[in-house]
Motif scaffolding. Sequence first.
Motif, PDB file in Angstrom:
ATOM      1  N   CYS A 163       0.844  -1.195   0.000  1.00 28.13           N
ATOM      2  CA  CYS A 163       0.000   0.000   0.000  1.00 28.13           C
ATOM      3  C   CYS A 163       0.879   1.245   0.000  1.00 28.13           C
ATOM      4  CB  CYS A 163      -0.899  -0.021   1.236  1.00 28.13           C
ATOM      5  SG  CYS A 163      -1.826   1.507   1.441  1.00 28.13           S
ATOM      6  N   THR A 165      -0.051   4.291   0.622  1.00 25.45           N
ATOM      7  CA  THR A 165      -0.407   5.260   1.661  1.00 25.45           C
ATOM      8  C   THR A 165       0.343   4.972   2.961  1.00 25.45           C
ATOM      9  OG1 THR A 165      -2.602   5.481   0.688  1.00 25.45           O
ATOM     10  CG2 THR A 165      -2.330   6.292   2.941  1.00 25.45           C
ATOM     11  N   CYS A 166       0.353   3.718   3.349  1.00 23.30           N
ATOM     12  CA  CYS A 166       0.943   3.376   4.648  1.00 23.30           C
ATOM     13  C   CYS A 166       2.268   2.635   4.483  1.00 23.30           C
ATOM     14  CB  CYS A 166      -0.022   2.520   5.459  1.00 23.30           C
ATOM     15  SG  CYS A 166      -0.383   0.928   4.675  1.00 23.30           S
ATOM     16  N   CYS A 216      -5.067   1.999   8.146  1.00 21.99           N
ATOM     17  CA  CYS A 216      -4.872   2.887   6.994  1.00 21.99           C
ATOM     18  C   CYS A 216      -6.169   2.936   6.183  1.00 21.99           C
ATOM     19  CB  CYS A 216      -3.729   2.335   6.149  1.00 21.99           C
ATOM     20  SG  CYS A 216      -3.664   2.964   4.466  1.00 21.99           S
ATOM     21  N   THR A 218      -6.673   3.606   3.075  1.00 17.11           N
ATOM     22  CA  THR A 218      -6.549   3.093   1.703  1.00 17.11           C
ATOM     23  C   THR A 218      -6.704   1.580   1.660  1.00 17.11           C
ATOM     24  OG1 THR A 218      -5.040   4.899   1.210  1.00 17.11           O
ATOM     25  CG2 THR A 218      -5.085   3.084  -0.356  1.00 17.11           C
ATOM     26  N   CYS A 219      -6.049   0.907   2.573  1.00 18.95           N
ATOM     27  CA  CYS A 219      -5.998  -0.562   2.503  1.00 18.95           C
ATOM     28  C   CYS A 219      -6.751  -1.222   3.653  1.00 18.95           C
ATOM     29  CB  CYS A 219      -4.547  -1.025   2.488  1.00 18.95           C
ATOM     30  SG  CYS A 219      -3.658  -0.617   3.998  1.00 18.95           S
TER      31      CYS A 219
END
Length: 374
Positions: A163, A165-166, A216, A218-219
């Motif tokens: 991911c 984002t994280c 997170c 996003t995921c």
Amino acid sequence: MAAQRDWFEKDYYKTLGVEQAATAKEITKSYRKLARDLHPDKNPGDAVAEEKFKEVAAAYDVLGDDDKRKEYDEVRRLGPMSGMGGQGPGGFTFNVGDMGGAGGLGDLFGSMFGRGGQGRGRPPSGGVGPRRGADITAHLTVDFKDAIDGLTTTLYLTTDAQCSTCHGSGAKPGTSPTACAACGGRGVVDDNQGMFSFSSPCRVCGGSGVRIEDPCPTCSGSGVEKRQREVKTRLPAGVKDGQTIRLKGRGGPGRAGGPAGDLLVELTVTPHPRFARSGDNLTVTVPITFAEATLGSDIEVPTLDGSSVTLRIKAGTQTGSRHRVKGKGVPTKHGVGDLIVTVIVQVPTDLNDEQRAAVEQFAAASTANPRDAI
Ligand SMILES: [Zn+2]
Ligand SMILES: [Zn+2]
């Protein structure tokens, strides 16, 4: 095995109140004192002390073990996670932190693709130790001629990747996963039974060794998202329909320093309207006239590359007979195959008067009966 992604963010030396150059003895001494002071028995109901106690235990779990301490120092030396992005093969961006995810991510990656899944070298306990990345299967349809000649092509794959984002931690940016309290971040729990000690994956964290409080967005905490990948590859000349090409190290990223998995490309070769393949040979069927078969002739035979070769048809050539043109087949490691030409004698239809008269004259001059032997 502790979760290495934690190691980037946690200063265990500071947690234990020692210098980085501290001796093993000093570390143990400092740990014992802190553990005594912070012990829940001594601080009933004190959540802060309890949290600190766990942190101290997690820190000592690493620094109190020579091998783990060396590994930790190495990970810390590589710098903070955000600065560690690397460009993997095929433009697949991954992060050093990605390699530390004991458990979790690898499983998700593998389960996306029914085949391959976890690669060789995965320890039976699961979730701990270096792990080879997953093998990924892709499908590629190639033109008949490209399969013979070889081809440089780009595969577009949508695969699970870390991911963005994280960076694979699964935690909301600005937060970080904490060590699982039940297993102290090890991912496994020991069960001492007399002389024997058994290890089993931690049930609280599922063997990941971490706890994520703020997932997170996003995921949703998985640390994994779908991403487009491009893999440039050169198919060798002479690949076959149904063949699987193994591209070493182009599959899923390895975990905890394990090697990357392979990319398995399953090939479908589209048929050619005129040519076919038989092993290393190409085959083609060519019509010839009754006169060419009877009297013999040099005929032009097409080759796969679009040109042609001259094939000598001997007088008395039978329909269905096969003729070899050397070196016009499939190029392989051990040489080039041949072109096998099957000739079919065409029986003329719709004769004009002149042709009819000629054939009648031929018949009248013939004495042999082809059915004598039957
Ligand atoms: Zn994420
Ligand atoms: Zn745990």
